[in-house]
Write a protein that holds these residues in place. Structure first.
Motif, PDB file in Angstrom:
ATOM      1  N   ASP A   1       0.825  -1.209   0.000  1.00 25.87           N
ATOM      2  CA  ASP A   1       0.000   0.000   0.000  1.00 25.87           C
ATOM      3  C   ASP A   1       0.862   1.263   0.000  1.00 25.87           C
ATOM      4  O   ASP A   1       2.083   1.195   0.082  1.00 25.87           O
ATOM      5  CB  ASP A   1      -0.922  -0.006   1.219  1.00 25.87           C
ATOM      6  N   ALA A   2       0.186   2.391  -0.083  1.00 26.79           N
ATOM      7  CA  ALA A   2       0.788   3.734  -0.062  1.00 26.79           C
ATOM      8  C   ALA A   2       1.404   4.119  -1.403  1.00 26.79           C
ATOM      9  O   ALA A   2       2.021   5.175  -1.515  1.00 26.79           O
ATOM     10  CB  ALA A   2       1.814   3.885   1.067  1.00 26.79           C
ATOM     11  N   TRP A   3       1.222   3.279  -2.436  1.00 26.82           N
ATOM     12  CA  TRP A   3       1.712   3.630  -3.772  1.00 26.82           C
ATOM     13  C   TRP A   3       1.042   4.899  -4.301  1.00 26.82           C
ATOM     14  O   TRP A   3       1.599   5.614  -5.126  1.00 26.82           O
ATOM     15  CB  TRP A   3       1.479   2.474  -4.746  1.00 26.82           C
ATOM     16  N   ASN A   4      -0.171   5.168  -3.842  1.00 23.91           N
ATOM     17  CA  ASN A   4      -0.926   6.330  -4.340  1.00 23.91           C
ATOM     18  C   ASN A   4      -0.521   7.636  -3.658  1.00 23.91           C
ATOM     19  O   ASN A   4      -1.057   8.694  -3.992  1.00 23.91           O
ATOM     20  CB  ASN A   4      -2.422   6.096  -4.161  1.00 23.91           C
ATOM     21  N   ASN A   5       0.428   7.579  -2.719  1.00 21.32           N
ATOM     22  CA  ASN A   5       0.813   8.788  -1.985  1.00 21.32           C
ATOM     23  C   ASN A   5       1.332   9.892  -2.898  1.00 21.32           C
ATOM     24  O   ASN A   5       1.199  11.073  -2.598  1.00 21.32           O
ATOM     25  CB  ASN A   5       1.867   8.459  -0.917  1.00 21.32           C
ATOM     26  N   VAL A   6       1.910   9.496  -4.030  1.00 19.91           N
ATOM     27  CA  VAL A   6       2.456  10.499  -4.948  1.00 19.91           C
ATOM     28  C   VAL A   6       1.355  11.395  -5.519  1.00 19.91           C
ATOM     29  O   VAL A   6       1.594  12.552  -5.868  1.00 19.91           O
ATOM     30  CB  VAL A   6       3.262   9.815  -6.083  1.00 19.91           C
ATOM     31  N   THR A   7       0.126  10.885  -5.592  1.00 19.77           N
ATOM     32  CA  THR A   7      -0.971  11.705  -6.135  1.00 19.77           C
ATOM     33  C   THR A   7      -1.346  12.839  -5.187  1.00 19.77           C
ATOM     34  O   THR A   7      -1.941  13.830  -5.612  1.00 19.77           O
ATOM     35  CB  THR A   7      -2.229  10.847  -6.416  1.00 19.77           C
ATOM     36  N   PHE A   8      -1.003  12.694  -3.910  1.00 20.48           N
ATOM     37  CA  PHE A   8      -1.358  13.726  -2.933  1.00 20.48           C
ATOM     38  C   PHE A   8      -0.507  14.983  -3.106  1.00 20.48           C
ATOM     39  O   PHE A   8      -0.900  16.063  -2.659  1.00 20.48           O
ATOM     40  CB  PHE A   8      -1.187  13.209  -1.500  1.00 20.48           C
ATOM     41  N   ILE A   9       0.672  14.821  -3.717  1.00 21.54           N
ATOM     42  CA  ILE A   9       1.598  15.952  -3.833  1.00 21.54           C
ATOM     43  C   ILE A   9       1.713  16.418  -5.288  1.00 21.54           C
ATOM     44  O   ILE A   9       2.743  16.940  -5.707  1.00 21.54           O
ATOM     45  CB  ILE A   9       2.991  15.592  -3.271  1.00 21.54           C
ATOM     46  N   ALA A  10       0.634  16.238  -6.040  1.00 26.68           N
ATOM     47  CA  ALA A  10       0.645  16.576  -7.472  1.00 26.68           C
ATOM     48  C   ALA A  10       1.052  18.020  -7.724  1.00 26.68           C
ATOM     49  O   ALA A  10       1.704  18.326  -8.725  1.00 26.68           O
ATOM     50  CB  ALA A  10      -0.732  16.306  -8.084  1.00 26.68           C
ATOM     51  N   GLY A  11       0.675  18.930  -6.818  1.00 24.14           N
ATOM     52  CA  GLY A  11       0.985  20.343  -6.997  1.00 24.14           C
ATOM     53  C   GLY A  11       2.468  20.663  -6.897  1.00 24.14           C
ATOM     54  O   GLY A  11       2.888  21.772  -7.235  1.00 24.14           O
ATOM     55  N   GLU A  12       3.273  19.670  -6.449  1.00 22.15           N
ATOM     56  CA  GLU A  12       4.714  19.899  -6.280  1.00 22.15           C
ATOM     57  C   GLU A  12       5.556  19.075  -7.253  1.00 22.15           C
ATOM     58  O   GLU A  12       6.769  18.980  -7.112  1.00 22.15           O
ATOM     59  CB  GLU A  12       5.104  19.588  -4.834  1.00 22.15           C
ATOM     60  N   ILE A  13       4.884  18.459  -8.238  1.00 21.13           N
ATOM     61  CA  ILE A  13       5.583  17.635  -9.224  1.00 21.13           C
ATOM     62  C   ILE A  13       5.630  18.349 -10.568  1.00 21.13           C
ATOM     63  O   ILE A  13       4.635  18.898 -11.036  1.00 21.13           O
ATOM     64  CB  ILE A  13       4.877  16.264  -9.368  1.00 21.13           C
ATOM     65  N   LYS A  14       6.814  18.351 -11.177  1.00 21.12           N
ATOM     66  CA  LYS A  14       6.968  18.953 -12.501  1.00 21.12           C
ATOM     67  C   LYS A  14       6.182  18.127 -13.530  1.00 21.12           C
ATOM     68  O   LYS A  14       6.204  16.893 -13.487  1.00 21.12           O
ATOM     69  CB  LYS A  14       8.453  18.974 -12.903  1.00 21.12           C
TER      70      LYS A  14
ATOM     71  N   SER B   1       3.688  13.168   2.181  1.00 21.68           N
ATOM     72  CA  SER B   1       2.540  13.206   1.278  1.00 21.68           C
ATOM     73  C   SER B   1       1.200  13.351   1.990  1.00 21.68           C
ATOM     74  O   SER B   1       0.294  14.020   1.491  1.00 21.68           O
ATOM     75  CB  SER B   1       2.524  11.943   0.406  1.00 21.68           C
ATOM     76  N   GLY B   2       1.059  12.733   3.150  1.00 19.38           N
ATOM     77  CA  GLY B   2      -0.242  12.702   3.821  1.00 19.38           C
ATOM     78  C   GLY B   2      -0.820  14.059   4.138  1.00 19.38           C
ATOM     79  O   GLY B   2      -2.024  14.305   3.970  1.00 19.38           O
ATOM     80  N   ALA B   3       0.020  14.985   4.581  1.00 16.39           N
ATOM     81  CA  ALA B   3      -0.467  16.297   5.013  1.00 16.39           C
ATOM     82  C   ALA B   3      -1.123  17.078   3.885  1.00 16.39           C
ATOM     83  O   ALA B   3      -1.955  17.965   4.124  1.00 16.39           O
ATOM     84  CB  ALA B   3       0.682  17.104   5.609  1.00 16.39           C
ATOM     85  N   ARG B   4      -0.772  16.759   2.638  1.00 13.31           N
ATOM     86  CA  ARG B   4      -1.361  17.479   1.495  1.00 13.31           C
ATOM     87  C   ARG B   4      -2.846  17.170   1.342  1.00 13.31           C
ATOM     88  O   ARG B   4      -3.602  17.979   0.799  1.00 13.31           O
ATOM     89  CB  ARG B   4      -0.625  17.116   0.202  1.00 13.31           C
ATOM     90  N   VAL B   5      -3.283  15.992   1.788  1.00 12.89           N
ATOM     91  CA  VAL B   5      -4.711  15.660   1.735  1.00 12.89           C
ATOM     92  C   VAL B   5      -5.486  16.536   2.713  1.00 12.89           C
ATOM     93  O   VAL B   5      -6.534  17.104   2.368  1.00 12.89           O
ATOM     94  CB  VAL B   5      -4.929  14.165   2.066  1.00 12.89           C
ATOM     95  N   TYR B   6      -4.970  16.682   3.930  1.00 13.12           N
ATOM     96  CA  TYR B   6      -5.661  17.502   4.935  1.00 13.12           C
ATOM     97  C   TYR B   6      -5.686  18.967   4.493  1.00 13.12           C
ATOM     98  O   TYR B   6      -6.657  19.677   4.738  1.00 13.12           O
ATOM     99  CB  TYR B   6      -4.980  17.377   6.304  1.00 13.12           C
ATOM    100  N   TYR B   7      -4.609  19.400   3.827  1.00 16.11           N
ATOM    101  CA  TYR B   7      -4.550  20.760   3.299  1.00 16.11           C
ATOM    102  C   TYR B   7      -5.696  20.994   2.311  1.00 16.11           C
ATOM    103  O   TYR B   7      -6.412  21.991   2.391  1.00 16.11           O
ATOM    104  CB  TYR B   7      -3.198  20.996   2.610  1.00 16.11           C
ATOM    105  N   THR B   8      -5.863  20.073   1.366  1.00 19.41           N
ATOM    106  CA  THR B   8      -6.899  20.228   0.344  1.00 19.41           C
ATOM    107  C   THR B   8      -8.294  20.144   0.959  1.00 19.41           C
ATOM    108  O   THR B   8      -9.204  20.891   0.566  1.00 19.41           O
ATOM    109  CB  THR B   8      -6.728  19.154  -0.751  1.00 19.41           C
TER     110      THR B   8
END
Length: 477
Positions: free
Chosen positions: A241-254, A338-345
C-alpha cells in the motif's frame, strides 16, 4: 508574503516521484508478513500466488489512477478524485478514514517496526515486560514507542522546512533500500539456495492448507480457499500500500499530467518485482514449515532474519535489522511528506481544520504536518498497531474500488474533460480490479469480522462528522 498567499512549488522530478511511490510502499512488511501468509495457505505455490495477485491488483490500480491524476493534477489525490466523481461526502469519507486510520496508523505501525529492529542493537528497545517504563491498567509504555514518536516528529520537522529536505531523504533512503533488497535476494539465491529445500517446498505446491501451531496441517477446500486467500492478502496488501501517496503531492511535481502516471507505473512495477523475487528467495532458502528457521514459524515472524542467518550466518540478523531501519525510516518520510497534502486540500474545501489549509513560508502545510504527527504518535502509544492491519487493508481496498468506479462515472459525467492519459486496457482491467477488490473485502469481513467491521464503522462514523463540518462551514460564511 503571508502563509495563506503561498502556493505549492513544482520542484519534484520523475525520479523524485518514483522514489516516493517505491519508498512509501516498502516498509517492514516484505521482511515479515510472508510468515502469516504461509500459515494461512500452507504451500509455496499459494504463497507466491498471494503476492502475484496483490502485485497485479496494485499495478492495475496504479495504471487506472494514471487517468485520474492526469485529469486532476493537483494536491489531494484520491480525495479529489472521489469528490469529483461522486460528491464532497465521498471525498470527505476518504479523507476522514485517511486521517483516522489509513495514513496515520500506517505511520505508527512503520514507526514501531523501526524501533523494534533498532532493538537488535539497543536491547532496551525490545518490547518486553522488563523494559516497561510505565503501566496504568492495560496501558503499557515502552521505550520503543517513545523512539517511534521521536522519529515521526523528527521527519515531520524536516518536512516543515520545505519539500527539498524530504525529497533528499526519500531519494537517498529509497535507492539504498532497493539496492539492499536486491542484494539480499541475489546473495540468497547464489549463496544459500538449497535444491532439497526448494524441491520439498514445491512438492505439494497447490495443495492449500492451514499450518497450525506445532506444525499441524489442516486442509482447506471449497469456498474456504477464497477466505484463506483474503485473510492472507491483508499482509501483502499492507506491504504494497501507499503507492498512491504520490498523487497527494501533485501540486509539487513537474509536468504532473505525465509524471504522476508514469511514476505510479514505474514505482509499483519495481516494488512488485522485488517482492515476488524476495519470496522466491525465501522459498529457496527456508523450508515452509518446521521451527524458527522456517517461513511459517520464523521467530516473531521475521522471515528475512531467518533467511539472512542462512545467508550470512550469525551476523544475518544485524544485516536485516539495518536494512529494515533504513527501509522504515524512508517509508515514514514518504508517508509524512505526502499525507499532510490531503488535509490541506480538505481544509481548503472547508472540511478539515481551517489552519490545515495554510502553507508556511517554506510553501508546505506545516499545521497539517504537525496534526498528522500528533495523531500518529497517539496511535503509537495505543499499542494496537498490530491489530490495525486488517482494518487498514479493508478500508484501503474499499476506497481503491470506489475510486476506480469513479473512472467509469467520470467518463459518463464529464466526457469532454481533457484526458492526457487513459486507463490502460479500459474497461477490462478496471473491472477486474473492482471484482477482485470487492471479493477481498467480502471474504475479509467473513474471515476477520472484528477489525474489518471496525474499519467499516470508522468510515460510517465519518458521515455525521461530515454534516457537522458542513453546518459549521455555513455558520462561518
Amino acid at each position: 508574503m503571508s502563509a495563506t498567499q503561498q502556493e505549492f512549488k513544482p520542484t519534484l522530478s520523475l525520479l523524485d516521484a518514483t522514489m516516493i511511490v517505491a519508498g512509501s510502499m516498502i516498509g517492514s512488511g516484505i521482511f515479515i508478513v510472508s510468515a502469516d501468509i504461509t500459515r494461512n495457505v500452507g504451500s509455496a505455490g499459494w504463497l507466491l500466488f498471494v503476492w502475484l495477485i496483490t502485485g497485479f491488483m496494485t499495478l492495475t490500480a496504479a495504471l487506472s489512477y494514471g487517468e485520474l491524476s492526469a485529469m486532476f493534477p493537483k494536491a489531494g489525490g484520491q480525495y479529489v478524485y472521489l469528490k469529483e466523481a461522486f460528491n464532497k461526502l465521498a471525498g470527505f469519507l476518504y479523507g476522514w478514514s485517511f486521517f483516522t486510520v489509513i495514513q496515520t496508523a500506517t505511520i505508527a505501525a512503520v514507526g514501531v517496526a523501526f524501533s523494534k529492529f533498532t532493538g537488535y542493537f539497543i536491547p532496551a528497545l525490545d518490547i518486553k515486560d522488563e523494559n516497561i517504563l510505565f503501566q496504568l491498567g492495560i496501558f503499557k509504555l515502552y521505550p520503543a514507542q517513545l523512539v517511534s514518536i521521536a522519529v515521526i516528529a523528527l521527519l515531520t520537522y524536516i518536512n516543515t522546512r520545505g519539500i527539498q529536505g524530504g525529497k533528499i531523504i526519500q531519494t537517498i533512503f529509497t535507492i539504498t533500500k532497493l539496492v539492499s533488497l536486491f542484494g539480499l535476494i541475489v546473495f540468497g539465491l547464489l549463496l544459500a539456495a538449497k535444491a532439497d529445500v526448494w524441491n520439498a517446498n514445491w512438492e505439494n505446491a497447490w495443495q492449500m492448507s492451514k499450518i497450525q501451531e506445532g506444525g499441524m496441517i489442516a486442509g482447506i477446500a471449497g469456498s474456504a480457499v477464497l477466505g484463506a486467500i483474503a485473510a492472507s492478502m491483508t499482509g501483502s496488501i499492507f506491504s504494497s500500500d501507499a503507492w498512491n501517496n504520490v498523487t497527494f503531492i501533485a501540486g509539487e511535481i513537474k509536468n504532473p499530467k505525465r509524471n504522476i502516471g508514469l511514476s505510479l507505473f514505474l514505482g509499483t512495477l519495481i516494488v512488485t518485482i522485488i517482492y515476488i523475487a524476495a519470496n522466491i528467495m525465501y522459498i529457496s532458502v527456508l523450508p515452509l514449515n518446521g521451527g524458527e528457521q522456517s517461513i511459517a514459524f520464523a521467530k516473531q515472524d521475521r522471515v528475512a532474519v531467518a533467511a539472512a542467518n542462512e545467508i550470512f550466518g550469525s551476523i544475518g540478523m544485524y544485516v536485516i535489522a539495518v536494512m529494515i531501519m533504513i527501509s522504515t525510516f524512508g517509508c515514514i518520510n514518504g508517508l509524512v511528506l505526502s499525507g499532510a497534502r490531503v488535509y490541506y486540500t480538505m481544509a481548503q474545501d472547508g472540511l478539515f481544520f481551517k489552519q490545515a489549509g495554510t502553507l508556511n513560508e517554506n510553501a508546505v502545510p506545516q499545521w497539517a504536518l504537525w496534526a498528522q504527527c500528533v495523531w500518529a504518535s497517539l496511535l503509537c502509544l495505543s499499542g494496537q498497531y498490530g491489530d490495525l492491519l486488517d482494518m487498514i487493508s479493508f478500508v484501503v481496498v474499499l476506497f481503491y474500488v470506489l475510486t476506480i468506479i469513479g473512472i467509469f462515472v467520470l467518463r459518463a459525467k464529464r466526457p469532454d474533460i481533457e484526458r492526457p492519459y487513459k486507463a490502460f486496457a479500459y474497461p477490462v482491467l478496471p473491472i477486474i480490479y473492482i471484482i477482485l477488490g470487492l471479493t477481498f473485502c467480502f471474504f475479509l469481513i467473513i474471515m476477520k469480522p472484528v477489525y474489518a467491521g471496525i474499519g467499516l464503522g470508522i468510515v460510517v462514523l465519518g458521515i455525521p462528522v461530515y454534516y457537522i463540518a458542513v453546518a459549521n462551514q455555513k455558520k462561518t460564511v
